[in-house]
Motif scaffolding. Structure first.
Motif, short mmCIF file in Angstrom:
data_model
loop_
_atom_site.label_atom_id
_atom_site.label_comp_id
_atom_site.label_asym_id
_atom_site.label_seq_id
_atom_site.Cartn_x
_atom_site.Cartn_y
_atom_site.Cartn_z
N GLU A 1 1.08 -1.22 0.00
CA GLU A 1 -0.05 0.01 -0.04
C GLU A 1 0.74 1.25 0.04
OE1 GLU A 1 -3.56 0.37 -0.05
OE2 GLU A 1 -3.46 -1.66 -0.26
N GLN A 2 1.98 1.24 0.73
CA GLN A 2 2.85 2.54 0.55
C GLN A 2 3.81 2.57 -0.34
OE1 GLN A 2 3.91 2.06 4.68
NE2 GLN A 2 1.87 2.51 5.71
N ALA A 3 3.78 1.86 -1.37
CA ALA A 3 4.69 1.77 -2.39
C ALA A 3 5.11 3.06 -3.09
CB ALA A 3 4.58 0.82 -3.51
N ARG A 4 6.11 3.39 -3.61
CA ARG A 4 6.40 4.56 -4.51
C ARG A 4 6.88 3.92 -5.78
NH1 ARG A 4 8.84 8.64 -0.09
NH2 ARG A 4 7.28 8.72 1.15
N VAL A 5 6.21 4.07 -6.82
CA VAL A 5 6.67 3.44 -8.03
C VAL A 5 6.92 4.78 -9.20
CG1 VAL A 5 5.90 2.04 -9.82
CG2 VAL A 5 5.13 1.46 -7.69
N VAL A 6 8.05 4.65 -9.76
CA VAL A 6 8.40 5.51 -10.87
C VAL A 6 8.60 4.91 -12.24
CG1 VAL A 6 10.37 7.06 -11.65
CG2 VAL A 6 9.86 6.88 -9.23
N ASN A 7 8.01 5.22 -13.31
CA ASN A 7 8.02 4.64 -14.48
C ASN A 7 8.92 5.73 -15.30
OD1 ASN A 7 7.63 3.66 -17.04
ND2 ASN A 7 5.22 3.50 -16.85
N LEU A 8 10.15 5.30 -15.53
CA LEU A 8 11.06 5.98 -15.95
C LEU A 8 10.84 5.80 -17.72
CD1 LEU A 8 14.17 5.59 -13.88
CD2 LEU A 8 12.73 7.39 -13.87
N GLY A 9 10.96 6.96 -18.35
CA GLY A 9 10.60 6.77 -19.79
C GLY A 9 9.08 6.27 -20.01
N CYS A 10 8.30 6.88 -19.33
CA CYS A 10 6.87 6.14 -19.35
C CYS A 10 6.17 6.32 -20.69
CB CYS A 10 6.15 7.00 -18.05
SG CYS A 10 5.58 8.59 -18.50
N ARG A 11 6.56 7.22 -21.53
CA ARG A 11 5.93 7.28 -22.73
C ARG A 11 4.24 7.89 -22.70
NH1 ARG A 11 9.89 8.84 -25.87
NH2 ARG A 11 11.30 7.06 -26.24
N HIS A 12 3.54 6.97 -22.78
CA HIS A 12 2.13 7.26 -22.76
C HIS A 12 1.30 6.65 -21.46
CE1 HIS A 12 2.01 3.30 -23.99
NE2 HIS A 12 0.88 3.15 -23.85
N GLY A 13 2.37 6.28 -20.43
CA GLY A 13 1.69 5.85 -18.99
C GLY A 13 1.30 4.48 -18.72
N MET B 1 -2.08 -1.87 -6.49
CA MET B 1 -1.47 -1.23 -5.33
C MET B 1 -2.33 -0.03 -5.00
SD MET B 1 2.48 -1.66 -5.34
CE MET B 1 3.14 -2.43 -6.84
N PRO B 2 -3.55 0.08 -4.61
CA PRO B 2 -4.34 1.41 -4.55
C PRO B 2 -3.93 2.43 -3.68
CG PRO B 2 -5.57 -0.64 -3.72
CD PRO B 2 -4.22 -0.86 -4.02
N GLY B 3 -3.02 2.16 -2.82
CA GLY B 3 -2.58 2.96 -1.79
C GLY B 3 -1.02 3.63 -2.30
N ALA B 4 -0.58 3.12 -3.43
CA ALA B 4 0.86 3.55 -3.78
C ALA B 4 0.75 4.88 -4.43
CB ALA B 4 1.40 2.20 -4.73
N SER B 5 1.92 5.41 -4.62
CA SER B 5 2.02 6.81 -5.30
C SER B 5 2.80 6.55 -6.63
CB SER B 5 3.32 7.77 -4.51
OG SER B 5 2.44 8.02 -3.45
N LEU B 6 2.40 6.88 -7.66
CA LEU B 6 2.91 6.72 -8.95
C LEU B 6 3.34 7.82 -9.78
CD1 LEU B 6 0.96 4.01 -8.52
CD2 LEU B 6 1.16 3.72 -11.02
N VAL B 7 4.48 7.93 -10.29
CA VAL B 7 5.17 9.01 -10.92
C VAL B 7 5.63 8.58 -12.37
CG1 VAL B 7 6.73 10.89 -10.97
CG2 VAL B 7 5.65 10.34 -8.92
#
Length: 85
Positions: free
Chosen positions: A39-51, A61-67
């Motif tokens: 739940e408290q994960a922090r996820v980064v998508n580097l080179g995310c392109r269109h997401g 992971m509904p409580g995670a932070s995504l960037v």
């Protein structure tokens, strides 16, 4: 250039409509199988392109932070549009 040249708006549309369903979806399913829900994960998508596959990660992971980070403004716009739907 972090992950190749920035995408144009046309490139982002091709990626969204052709590459994701035929190619990236196979890797996303493997990624989701390997991720442990936290739940408290922090996820980064580097080179995310269109997401893609950020919505699937958020669902797992509904409580995670995504960037998402990308050098292409059209790709980021496509990612924002995808996230808002």
């Amino acid at each position: 250039m972090m992950f190749g040249p920035p995408l144009t708006a046309a490139d982002a549309a091709v990626l969204e409509n052709a590459v994701v369903p035929r190619y990236l979806s196979r890797f996303a399913s493997l990624l989701l199988e390997m991720m442990l829900p936290y739940e408290q994960a922090r996820v980064v998508n580097l080179g995310c392109r269109h997401g893609y596959p950020d919505a699937l990660v958020a669902e797992k992971m509904p409580g995670a932070s995504l960037v998402g980070v990308d050098a292409s403004a059209p790709a980021i716009e496509a990612a924002r549009a995808r996230a808002s739907t």
